[in-house]
Scaffold this motif. Structure first.
Motif: not given
Length: 66
Positions: A22-23, A25-27
């Motif tokens: 998730t980090w 993908l979303k930064g």
């Protein structure tokens, strides 16, 4: 140059591999290297830099960064 996998990074940070993805993908996570269609690795130096940027001595110091 040492490199570690998503699962190894998750274990190091005591989070799930899904959180690390998730980090990514979303930064917000450490820089990564894509080495194949389904393979990502992280450089130790990038992880250490990311960790240093998130190290605080107290909550007041952390609040000044946000």
């Amino acid at each position: 140059m040492n490199r570690i996998s998503t699962a190894q990074l998750a274990a190091r940070l005591c989070v799930t591999p899904g959180t690390v993805r998730t980090w990514r993908l979303k930064g917000g996570g450490p820089a990564y290297i894509r080495v194949g269609k389904n393979r990502v690795v992280y450089r130790e130096s990038d992880i250490e830099e990311w960790e240093r940027a998130r190290s605080f001595v107290n909550t007041a110091q952390e609040a000044t960064v946000r």
